[in-house]
Design an enzyme around this catalytic site. Structure first.
Site, short mmCIF file in Angstrom:
data_model
loop_
_atom_site.label_atom_id
_atom_site.label_comp_id
_atom_site.label_asym_id
_atom_site.label_seq_id
_atom_site.Cartn_x
_atom_site.Cartn_y
_atom_site.Cartn_z
N ASP A 537 0.80 -1.55 0.21
CA ASP A 537 -0.43 0.12 -0.19
C ASP A 537 0.74 1.53 -0.05
O ASP A 537 1.91 1.46 0.76
CB ASP A 537 -0.96 0.09 1.20
CG ASP A 537 -2.61 1.32 1.25
OD1 ASP A 537 -3.14 1.22 0.46
OD2 ASP A 537 -1.32 2.32 1.25
N ILE A 538 0.90 2.02 -0.76
CA ILE A 538 1.52 3.43 -1.15
C ILE A 538 1.27 4.47 0.19
O ILE A 538 -0.26 4.62 0.85
CB ILE A 538 0.81 4.29 -2.27
CG1 ILE A 538 1.23 3.29 -3.64
CG2 ILE A 538 1.78 5.56 -2.53
CD1 ILE A 538 1.30 3.87 -5.22
N ASN A 545 -2.49 13.15 -3.22
CA ASN A 545 -3.41 13.82 -4.72
C ASN A 545 -4.19 14.55 -3.65
O ASN A 545 -4.39 15.95 -4.97
CB ASN A 545 -4.98 12.37 -3.95
CG ASN A 545 -4.70 11.22 -5.77
OD1 ASN A 545 -3.80 11.41 -6.11
ND2 ASN A 545 -5.05 10.19 -4.93
N HIS A 550 -4.88 14.66 -8.15
CA HIS A 550 -4.82 13.28 -8.62
C HIS A 550 -4.41 12.81 -10.09
O HIS A 550 -3.47 12.56 -9.95
CB HIS A 550 -6.73 13.61 -9.77
CG HIS A 550 -6.92 13.73 -7.86
ND1 HIS A 550 -7.08 11.76 -7.44
CD2 HIS A 550 -7.77 14.29 -7.09
CE1 HIS A 550 -7.93 12.13 -6.12
NE2 HIS A 550 -8.68 13.35 -5.70
N ASP A 554 -1.87 9.70 -10.05
CA ASP A 554 -1.74 8.33 -11.71
C ASP A 554 -0.46 8.55 -12.22
O ASP A 554 0.26 6.99 -11.75
CB ASP A 554 -2.56 9.68 -12.51
CG ASP A 554 -4.17 9.18 -11.95
OD1 ASP A 554 -4.63 8.41 -10.98
OD2 ASP A 554 -4.79 9.59 -12.95
N ARG A 569 9.65 -11.39 -10.77
CA ARG A 569 10.56 -12.09 -11.22
C ARG A 569 9.66 -12.42 -13.12
O ARG A 569 8.70 -12.05 -12.94
CB ARG A 569 10.82 -14.07 -10.75
CG ARG A 569 11.09 -13.48 -9.84
CD ARG A 569 11.10 -15.48 -8.62
NE ARG A 569 10.53 -15.57 -8.60
CZ ARG A 569 10.44 -16.56 -8.63
NH1 ARG A 569 10.54 -17.93 -8.35
NH2 ARG A 569 8.76 -17.13 -8.08
N ASP A 570 10.12 -12.95 -14.55
CA ASP A 570 9.30 -13.39 -15.06
C ASP A 570 7.86 -13.77 -14.66
O ASP A 570 6.76 -13.95 -14.94
CB ASP A 570 10.05 -13.80 -16.08
CG ASP A 570 11.04 -12.73 -17.00
OD1 ASP A 570 10.64 -11.42 -16.52
OD2 ASP A 570 11.67 -13.69 -17.22
N GLU A 580 -4.41 2.11 -4.24
CA GLU A 580 -3.00 2.49 -4.30
C GLU A 580 -2.35 1.10 -3.65
O GLU A 580 -1.22 1.57 -2.69
CB GLU A 580 -2.96 3.85 -3.21
CG GLU A 580 -3.02 3.50 -2.24
CD GLU A 580 -4.53 3.84 -1.43
OE1 GLU A 580 -4.80 4.75 0.13
OE2 GLU A 580 -5.23 3.75 -2.54
N ARG A 600 13.81 -5.79 -1.94
CA ARG A 600 13.95 -5.29 -3.66
C ARG A 600 12.76 -4.23 -3.51
O ARG A 600 12.72 -3.51 -3.81
CB ARG A 600 14.05 -6.45 -4.14
CG ARG A 600 15.81 -7.15 -3.84
CD ARG A 600 15.69 -7.11 -5.26
NE ARG A 600 15.21 -8.51 -6.07
CZ ARG A 600 14.89 -9.77 -5.83
NH1 ARG A 600 15.60 -10.20 -4.52
NH2 ARG A 600 13.75 -10.14 -6.43
#
Length: 707
Positions: A537-538, A545, A550, A554, A569-570, A580, A600
């Site tokens: 969660d940011i 905002n 906003h 974004d 990973r892929d 968010e 990371r």
């Protein structure tokens, strides 16, 4: 609060009573002074009103988690409201108070509060509040006069509802309509109303999560009434994906019970019993007597299925005592049914049958035909097990007759309506085809005459026709290519978030739907290299905002998505979980590498500030993570949904400890039988009781945002 006209009058009186040697103000000065005082008082009143509304919202949030605490705070809040408080604030307070009294089992106080709300609404002539009262009256009309009269009453209110700008009123109206449709066995119409409620919930200014959870719970119960337990289970999954027990335990209990019923119908009885017991535990902890009674009723029902009639009797008697204390006639009737079957299972047929017949009489008078049909079926089994085949046969015939009335007639009507629509469309198409055929014939005659006239130009016409067909072919080919591109875009957006291009919640739920089969095949490897879920969660996103707009918000969301792509990973699945929030699903992860991946992720987002134009924005995230299967606990006990709820609680723990960090669950320190009931709804308590080992990962050091 003083009335502004009184303010002006006070200034005028001061002027009139001044002695001859007192300085006289001009009329303009008096007006200006009065206006300034009025504006100051209005601003102060508005500020006080906003603070009171904010306090009321905070009390409601507290009540979501603890009904007793919310009730205590709200009673104190109401007691301290000034005499000149905004009437709308009083209405909001009374509305919330009646609900909390009801949930606390204080029915008489709830009714008194509703009466107080009604009197104030009439005095204020508040149209939305009066409309809510009229909508509630439909249930009283249902009990006294039947469902047809209730529908007539609601139909008369429709114009007023459409004119109302209140989303809450519109949701309540559709919810009441859905209830009546459900009672009338018009399940498709009921489902339409619930789906409209889901759309409307997105427009609510507050409590969107609770509204969506309640609506999904209602949809689950509708599917149960339709005897479609698979869809009911899916609906509860959608409800649990919205939030968790830590945010709204009341609604969480309802969902757990609906989920238990669906599992029971699917013969997954042990899982069903665990859902009921979890609901009972939370209900008792939160002191919610209605939900406690409901959980006890369902536990008794589950023990009847297991033919453990002694335990069924014990829980049924407990449920009936709780319902009698609450004066809940529906709860009493339901508990009597289970008690009757429990006694019948122990050979006390006459005593059990008397209780069941009492409840049947109540449900028949209440037009609860679906409940009656279900009880008749179980009643016949009780007689059959006792060797009373004549009585059992009579009940089976009554049940079949009622079942036909409920389901087959409705389906026949639905098919007839669909057939009529199909026939009408078919006739319409036949007329269109006939008209086109006639037009073609006329055109053919005309073309034949023209051909006779312009025979010498036939070659030229053929050439032009060929060119025309070629142009049409090219245009058709281009349209097909465009259509294919649009279809690809639609398919992409069905599983992707349009802003970030990441997978969305729906695509993850679809992936998890196939999980049980894969885990069964790879069970041994799943415990050695489990899957990992990281919920992020940011931090302070609302502040971003509010401060920069906003559009910049974004940009931050897209940049976070980009940075996360660069560290996973892929084979990992990266999703925008909502708002968010982001979710990383890392399959077959080595447990030793999970912490490294989380480090990371925190560094990738928080180490370097985000830039937009000339703005530099420090951004960090908080995360919660867990492996699935968790600590060798079988997924039948702790599946991905419960694991995700635990990760959500771990994330919340990170928020309360300063953000820009991650908390993860490493392993259980006690048996899962002891830990899971606590862990799935209160992580902090599980940590405090030393049930689970937790890993803390700190993010990069940077200047924090002010919340």
């Amino acid at each position: 609060m003083r009335h502004p006209f009184k303010l002006t009058l006070c200034v005028d009186n001061k002027k009139l009573s001044a002695s001859s040697d007192t300085k006289h103000y001009s009329l303009l000065q008096i007006v200006v002074l009065g206006l300034l005082l009025f504006l100051m008082l209005s601003a102060q009143a508005e500020s006080e009103h906003e603070a009171s509304m904010a306090r009321l919202d905070a009390i409601q949030a507290a009540a979501d988690k603890s009904n007793d605490e919310g009730l205590r705070q709200l009673i104190e809040f109401k007691k301290n409201l000034p005499a000149d408080a905004d009437p709308k604030l009083r209405l909001e307070t009374l509305s919330l108070l009646s609900g909390l009294y009801y949930d606390a089992g204080k029915g008489s106080l709830s009714k008194e509060t509703v009466n107080e709300f009604t009197a104030l609404a009439k005095k204020m002539r508040d149209q939305d509040a009066l409309l809510l009262i009229d909508i509630f009256d439909s249930f009283e009309i249902l009990e006294k006069s039947g469902v047809a009269e209730a529908f007539i009453h609601l139909d008369k209110l429709q114009a007023r509802v459409l004119q109302s700008s209140s989303i809450g009123v519109q949701i309540r109206y559709r919810n009441t309509l859905a209830s009546l449709y459900s009672i009338s066995h018009k399940f498709d119409e009921a489902l339409k109303q619930y789906l409209e409620m889901l759309k409307l919930s997105e427009l609510l200014p507050k409590r969107q999560v609770q509204a969506r959870m309640s609506t999904w719970s209602a949809i689950a119960n509708l599917y149960l009434q339709m005897k479609d337990p698979e869809k009911a289970l899916n609906a509860t999954t959608e409800a649990l994906a919205v939030s968790s027990a830590t945010i709204a335990p009341k609604i969480f209990i309802e969902i757990s019970i609906s989920r238990g019923v669906a599992l029971s119908v699917l013969k997954r009885n042990d899982e069903a019993l665990k859902e009921y017991q979890s609901a009972l535990k939370i209900g008792r902890e939160e002191n919610l007597p209605y939900t406690v009674a409901l959980a006890l009723f369902n536990i008794a029902d589950q023990y009847l299925i297991k033919k453990d009639f002694k335990r069924a009797e014990m829980y049924a008697r407990d449920a009936m005592a709780k319902s009698q204390a609450l004066e809940d006639n529906w709860g009493i009737a339901g508990a009597k049914v289970n008690l009757g079957f429990a006694l019948g299972g122990q050979g006390k047929i006459a005593q059990g049958a008397e209780l069941v017949n009492q409840s049947l009489e109540f449900f028949k008078k209440s037009h609860a035909n679906t409940d009656v049909e279900m009880i008749l079926g179980e009643f016949s089994h009780m007689y059959e097990d006792a060797g009373m085949y004549k009585e059992a046969l009579a009940l089976v015939r009554e049940q079949q007759k009622l079942s036909d009335e409920i389901f087959r007639s409705d389906r026949a009507k639905a098919v007839a309506v669909l057939q009529e629509q199909f026939d009408a469309e078919h006739r319409k198409k036949q007329i269109e085809i006939l008209a086109k055929d006639n037009a073609l014939k006329d055109a053919d005659i005309q073309n034949h005459r023209l051909q006779q006239i312009v025979a010498l130009l036939a070659s030229l016409v053929a050439l032009l026709a060929g060119a025309f067909i070629y142009v049409l072919y090219r245009r058709s080919k281009k349209l097909n290519e465009q259509l294919q591109e649009v279809n690809l875009q639609l398919e992409f957006h069905a599983v992707r978030d349009p802003l970030t291009g990441l997978h969305n919640r729906r695509s993850f739920i679809a992936l998890m739907a196939a999980r049980p089969g894969r885990v069964d095949v790879e069970r041994r490897e799943a415990y050695v290299n489990p899957d990992c879920m990281i919920l992020l969660d940011i931090d302070h996103f609302k502040h971003i905002n509010d401060t920069w707009g906003h559009a910049v918000g974004d940009v931050v969301l897209k940049e976070v998505a980009t940075r996360l792509r660069n560290v996973v990973r892929d084979e990992d699945m990266l999703m925008r979980w909502g708002g968010e929030e982001f979710l990383i699903f890392s399959p077959k992860s080595n447990p030793e590498q999970i912490t490294s991946l989380v480090e990371r992720v925190l560094r990738a987002v928080g180490e370097t500030a985000f830039t937009s134009s000339e703005i530099s924005i420090p951004v960090t995230v908080t995360a919660g993570f867990i492996s699935v299967p968790f600590s060798d606990v079988p997924e039948e006990i702790c599946d991905w949904e419960r694991a995700l709820q635990i990760a959500d609680m771990a994330l919340y723990l990170g928020k309360t400890h300063g953000r820009n960090r991650a908390y993860g669950l490493s392993r259980l320190l006690v048996s899962h039988e002891e830990a899971i009931p606590t862990l799935t709804h209160d992580l902090a308590a599980a940590i405090k009781e030393n049930m689970v080992e937790v890993i803390e990962v700190l993010g990069p050091v940077q200047e924090p945002l002010v919340a």
